[in-house]
Every structure is written in structure tokens, then in C-alpha cells.
Design a protein around this motif. Structure first.
Motif, mmCIF file in Angstrom:
data_model
loop_
_atom_site.group_PDB
_atom_site.id
_atom_site.type_symbol
_atom_site.label_atom_id
_atom_site.label_comp_id
_atom_site.label_asym_id
_atom_site.label_seq_id
_atom_site.Cartn_x
_atom_site.Cartn_y
_atom_site.Cartn_z
ATOM 1 N N LYS A 1 81.537 -5.759 -18.988
ATOM 2 C CA LYS A 1 81.473 -6.160 -20.390
ATOM 3 C C LYS A 1 80.520 -5.229 -21.148
ATOM 4 C CE LYS A 1 82.058 -11.049 -19.166
ATOM 5 N NZ LYS A 1 81.426 -12.394 -19.186
ATOM 6 N N ASN A 2 80.863 -4.947 -22.397
ATOM 7 C CA ASN A 2 80.036 -4.116 -23.276
ATOM 8 C C ASN A 2 79.740 -2.747 -22.687
ATOM 9 O OD1 ASN A 2 79.673 -6.180 -25.319
ATOM 10 N ND2 ASN A 2 78.355 -7.218 -23.848
ATOM 11 N N ASN B 1 81.972 2.837 -23.284
ATOM 12 C CA ASN B 1 83.203 3.504 -23.689
ATOM 13 C C ASN B 1 84.080 2.651 -24.592
ATOM 14 O OD1 ASN B 1 82.790 5.971 -22.499
ATOM 15 N ND2 ASN B 1 83.700 5.379 -20.553
ATOM 16 N N PHE B 2 83.953 1.294 -24.496
ATOM 17 C CA PHE B 2 84.820 0.488 -25.362
ATOM 18 C C PHE B 2 84.123 -0.743 -25.954
ATOM 19 C CE2 PHE B 2 85.669 -0.660 -20.953
ATOM 20 C CZ PHE B 2 85.473 -2.017 -20.946
ATOM 21 N N ARG B 3 82.914 -1.039 -25.506
ATOM 22 C CA ARG B 3 82.088 -2.084 -26.114
ATOM 23 C C ARG B 3 82.826 -3.409 -26.271
ATOM 24 N NH1 ARG B 3 81.435 2.510 -29.239
ATOM 25 N NH2 ARG B 3 79.445 3.570 -28.995
ATOM 26 N N SER B 4 83.522 -3.843 -25.238
ATOM 27 C CA SER B 4 84.248 -5.098 -25.308
ATOM 28 C C SER B 4 83.391 -6.227 -24.742
ATOM 29 C CB SER B 4 85.554 -4.996 -24.510
ATOM 30 O OG SER B 4 86.179 -6.259 -24.413
ATOM 31 N N PRO B 5 83.425 -7.414 -25.366
ATOM 32 C CA PRO B 5 82.687 -8.553 -24.818
ATOM 33 C C PRO B 5 83.371 -9.146 -23.595
ATOM 34 C CG PRO B 5 83.917 -9.238 -26.749
ATOM 35 C CD PRO B 5 84.094 -7.754 -26.636
ATOM 36 N N LEU B 6 84.562 -8.648 -23.258
ATOM 37 C CA LEU B 6 85.329 -9.132 -22.114
ATOM 38 C C LEU B 6 85.388 -8.063 -21.029
ATOM 39 C CD1 LEU B 6 88.400 -10.625 -24.032
ATOM 40 C CD2 LEU B 6 86.354 -11.847 -23.297
ATOM 41 N N ASP C 1 79.443 -10.160 -13.035
ATOM 42 C CA ASP C 1 79.844 -8.875 -12.456
ATOM 43 C C ASP C 1 80.207 -8.984 -10.984
ATOM 44 O OD1 ASP C 1 79.488 -7.648 -14.861
ATOM 45 O OD2 ASP C 1 77.640 -6.582 -14.326
ATOM 46 N N ASP C 2 79.470 -9.827 -10.251
ATOM 47 C CA ASP C 2 79.737 -9.931 -8.818
ATOM 48 C C ASP C 2 80.700 -11.071 -8.474
ATOM 49 O OD1 ASP C 2 78.067 -12.007 -9.433
ATOM 50 O OD2 ASP C 2 76.563 -11.571 -7.889
ATOM 51 N N SER C 3 81.291 -11.709 -9.502
ATOM 52 C CA SER C 3 82.302 -12.731 -9.227
ATOM 53 C C SER C 3 83.554 -12.085 -8.660
ATOM 54 C CB SER C 3 82.662 -13.498 -10.508
ATOM 55 O OG SER C 3 81.548 -14.181 -11.032
ATOM 56 N N ALA C 4 84.256 -12.826 -7.817
ATOM 57 C CA ALA C 4 85.475 -12.298 -7.211
ATOM 58 C C ALA C 4 86.581 -12.162 -8.262
ATOM 59 C CB ALA C 4 85.941 -13.212 -6.087
ATOM 60 N N VAL C 5 87.393 -11.114 -8.137
ATOM 61 C CA VAL C 5 88.623 -11.002 -8.912
ATOM 62 C C VAL C 5 89.663 -11.882 -8.222
ATOM 63 C CG1 VAL C 5 90.419 -9.447 -9.765
ATOM 64 C CG2 VAL C 5 88.046 -8.664 -9.624
ATOM 65 N N GLY D 1 84.245 -2.241 -3.975
ATOM 66 C CA GLY D 1 82.912 -1.657 -3.962
ATOM 67 C C GLY D 1 82.057 -2.168 -5.099
ATOM 68 N N GLY D 2 80.869 -1.574 -5.244
ATOM 69 C CA GLY D 2 79.966 -1.936 -6.322
ATOM 70 C C GLY D 2 80.268 -1.156 -7.596
ATOM 71 N N TYR D 3 79.557 -1.498 -8.664
ATOM 72 C CA TYR D 3 79.766 -0.841 -9.951
ATOM 73 C C TYR D 3 79.094 0.527 -9.971
ATOM 74 C CZ TYR D 3 81.659 -5.120 -11.915
ATOM 75 O OH TYR D 3 82.447 -6.211 -12.168
ATOM 76 N N GLU D 4 79.785 1.459 -10.595
ATOM 77 C CA GLU D 4 79.239 2.799 -10.797
ATOM 78 C C GLU D 4 79.790 3.327 -12.117
ATOM 79 O OE1 GLU D 4 79.055 7.182 -8.599
ATOM 80 O OE2 GLU D 4 79.885 5.442 -7.544
ATOM 81 N N ASP D 5 78.882 3.765 -12.989
ATOM 82 C CA ASP D 5 79.271 4.262 -14.323
ATOM 83 C C ASP D 5 80.063 3.217 -15.107
ATOM 84 O OD1 ASP D 5 78.072 6.732 -13.826
ATOM 85 O OD2 ASP D 5 79.898 7.526 -12.894
ATOM 86 N N GLY D 6 79.701 1.934 -14.916
ATOM 87 C CA GLY D 6 80.316 0.885 -15.727
ATOM 88 C C GLY D 6 81.591 0.290 -15.178
ATOM 89 N N ASN D 7 82.020 0.668 -13.961
ATOM 90 C CA ASN D 7 83.237 0.084 -13.407
ATOM 91 C C ASN D 7 83.186 0.061 -11.886
ATOM 92 O OD1 ASN D 7 84.834 2.593 -12.272
ATOM 93 N ND2 ASN D 7 84.050 3.218 -14.263
ATOM 94 N N ARG D 8 84.026 -0.780 -11.309
ATOM 95 C CA ARG D 8 84.152 -0.825 -9.854
ATOM 96 C C ARG D 8 85.635 -0.805 -9.490
ATOM 97 N NH1 ARG D 8 83.074 -7.018 -7.603
ATOM 98 N NH2 ARG D 8 84.355 -8.142 -9.140
#
Length: 343
Positions: free
Chosen positions: A247-248, A251-256, A303-307, A328-335
């Protein structure tokens, strides 16, 4: 020195201080008033809002005695732009931040028979005159009218290398106008300025992103995803790969959360995908493909909730080892991660 003389001397000293203070204040006021119009303009937020029916003066005043007089703008106002702008249905072409591909909008317009913003107006209507500062605001006005008059399918050439378009006319004015409630634009197709054959659905008024020719775009400034696969899907053990954006994220500043999703059949062929999908907490989004059923995907609250996934009578989470999940974990805003399932 007598007492009277001492008092008189002190009085004159005070009067000298007061006169000096008045002189200094006068100099400061003169400096403010003598500032150039360009300097004064830079201190104000004078952006025109889309769909402003009154189109008042671009530069407002707070009522302060030090506010400058508005710059003279002799260019046509918004009502006249709306009156003069003419563009046929499905013919509007927009572009932003094409950089080294600056000739591409003209090339693509000629190839597809589309209309660029300046071509929607009478000859010389959009020409620049002597006042370049006023022309910038005029360009925004005729862009507002062009995007308002757009109907049907619109095309736009946008960067694919991550260059931001948020603060350009496209990001500030045109995209919002095209997608506004009650607007007549039904779909926006993004085109890769380097390869016109690469296109994707950036936005659809009905939310219909299932198309035989185009996949759904991801972020506006990212590469165009491949088109949907043709033919049948191979049954067996399929795989879903997911990229989850925080979120936020800058690159796109989305609240989702946003998700990029790719589905591969048992043979490894891409049979479905969706890019840049908004994922409200615990709300499943549908991903259509060549498989018999629709795959559903949901993001959790943190962030660590399961998809979460659903396919037919199967359901699982990204932490489920029985589905061979690997996230994996987040890197540069995504995982990134993937899971297997029976298809």
C-alpha cells in the motif's frame, strides 16, 4: 546640561529611530511590489480544475494588499475551447512522457486514423503566441475540453520504463476526465510507443477486462503485458504466480494492495493474467483464463498476511505448503510468490 536640554535630546533621538523604521518598512514594501510577474506567479497555486464551468481567472487573489495583479491572458477561455473542439467517437489519441519517441504519437495517429488534441481544433487555434506563461494554462484548457469531448474507445501512448506521469497533463487532468462518472469514454487502450503492436486495457467503464486481443494493463508506466493465450489449456497441476505491491508504494500511491497475477497450465503455458488489480482487504478478485473455472485471489489486511486463493472447490493461502506455495519477503515495495493447484 540642564534637565530640559537632556529631555529634548532624548526626544529627538526617539523620533530619529521612528523615522528610520518607517523608511525600512517602505523599502521592504517596494521590494515585494517590484518582484517580477514570473516570481510572483511561482508563489501561487493557479492550476485550473477540470470541468470548471465558470473557468474563472487562472490566478486568484487572497485579498492581501501585496497580491500581484493577474497576468493578462488573451488566449481563448474554456467555454470557447469546448465550443471549438470536435472529435469523432473512438478517434481520440493521448500521449504523455514519450521522451525519445516524441514523433510516435503523430505516426500512430496517421497509422490508425486517430485525432491528436491539436487536430481537434480549427487551424491555428492552439498556436502559441508571445506569452508562454499564459499559453501553458491555455494548453491545459484545450486539453480539458478534448478529454471531455472524447467518446468511445480512447488510445494513449505512455512510457513503459517507470517514468512517472502523475504530474503531467495526462495524470492531473486527462485521465480523470476520461474516467469521470457520466463521461462518454468507454475504454482506454494503452499503446507501447516503441512497439505499436503491444497494447493493453488500461481502464474499462464496465470493468470488463476479458478480451481476446488485449490483457489488462498493470501500472500506467510499466511494460505492456502479453496478450491472452489462444487455444485450450492443459489440465493437471497448474501454477499461479503473484506479485503483491505494498500500500502507498511510491510508484502508484494506492491505499490498497495491488496484484499482478499470471496463471500457467500444466504445460507451463500462460493461460490467464491480470495486472495492477486493486485488492481491497479480504475481497476476492476474479482472474479469467482458459481454465474451466475462474481463479479468485484476495489480499489480507497486513503486509505479512497470506494471499488467499479459490479455484473450483479448492481454497488455500500463500503459506500453505500442501499447495507448494513459495512467497518471499518484500523488496523495493513488492513481493513475489507462486502456488500450485489442480486444474
Amino acid at each position: 546640561m540642564t534637565l530640559v536640554q537632556r529631555r529634548s535630546s532624548a526626544l529627538w533621538t526617539r523620533l530619529a529611530y521612528i523615522l528610520t523604521a518607517f523608511v525600512l518598512v517602505g523599502c521592504l514594501q517596494s521590494a515585494v511590489v517590484s518582484a517580477s510577474p514570473t516570481q510572483l506567479l511561482s508563489r501561487q497555486n493557479d492550476e485550473i480544475l477540470p470541468n470548471d464551468p465558470q473557468d474563472t481567472d487562472d490566478i486568484g487573489s487572497s485579498g492581501s494588499p501585496f497580491d500581484p495583479a493577474p497576468l493578462e491572458d488573451k488566449y481563448p477561455r474554456l467555454p470557447e475551447c469546448r465550443e471549438k473542439c470536435k472529435v469523432d467517437k473512438d478517434k481520440s489519441l493521448f500521449y504523455s512522457q514519450v521522451g525519445k519517441f516524441q514523433d510516435k504519437p503523430t505516426d500512430f495517429a496517421k497509422k490508425e486514423g486517430l485525432t491528436l488534441v491539436r487536430e481537434a481544433y480549427p487551424a491555428k487555434f492552439t498556436d502559441k503566441r508571445s506569452d508562454s506563461t499564459a499559453y501553458t494554462k491555455f494548453a491545459e484548457r484545450f486539453s480539458i475540453a478534448f478529454s471531455e469531448k472524447t467518446s468511445g474507445i480512447a488510445h494513449v501512448l505512455l512510457p513503459t520504463d517507470g517514468t512517472s506521469v502523475d504530474n503531467r497533463v495526462w495524470g492531473r487532468i486527462e485521465y480523470g476526465n476520461l474516467t469521470r462518472s457520466g463521461g462518454e469514454c468507454t475504454r482506454i487502450i494503452k499503446v507501447d510507443p516503441e512497439d505499436f503492436s503491444k497494447r493493453c486495457i488500461l481502464w474499462d467503464r464496465e470493468g470488463n477486462y476479458k478480451d481476446d486481443n488485449y490483457s489488462r494493463c498493470g501500472l500506467q508506466n510499466q511494460p505492456v503485458p502479453p496478450p491472452p493465450s489462444k487455444g485450450d489449456a492443459q489440465s493437471g497441476t497448474c501454477r499461479v504466480a503473484v506479485t503483491q505491491y505494498q500500500k502507498n508504494e511510491p510508484n502508484f500511491r494506492s491505499p490498497l494492495y495491488r496484484l499482478d497475477i499470471i496463471i500457467r497450465d500444466a504445460g507451463g503455458k500462460i493461460v490467464g493474467n491480470a495486472a495492477g488489480v486493486d485488492a481491497p482487504t479480504d475481497q476476492y478478485v476474479d482472474v479469467t483464463s482458459l481454465l474451466p473455472y475462474i481463479l479468485q485471489v484476495a489480499a489480507g489486511e497486513l503486509d505479512d498476511s497470506a494471499v488467499l486463493f479459490k479455484y473450483g472447490d479448492q481454497s488455500w493461502g500463500s503459506n500453505d505448503q500442501e499447495q507448494n506455495c513459495d512467497f518471499g519477503g518484500y523488496e523495493d515495495g513488492n513481493r513475489d510468490g507462486h502456488c500450485d493447484f489442480q486444474c
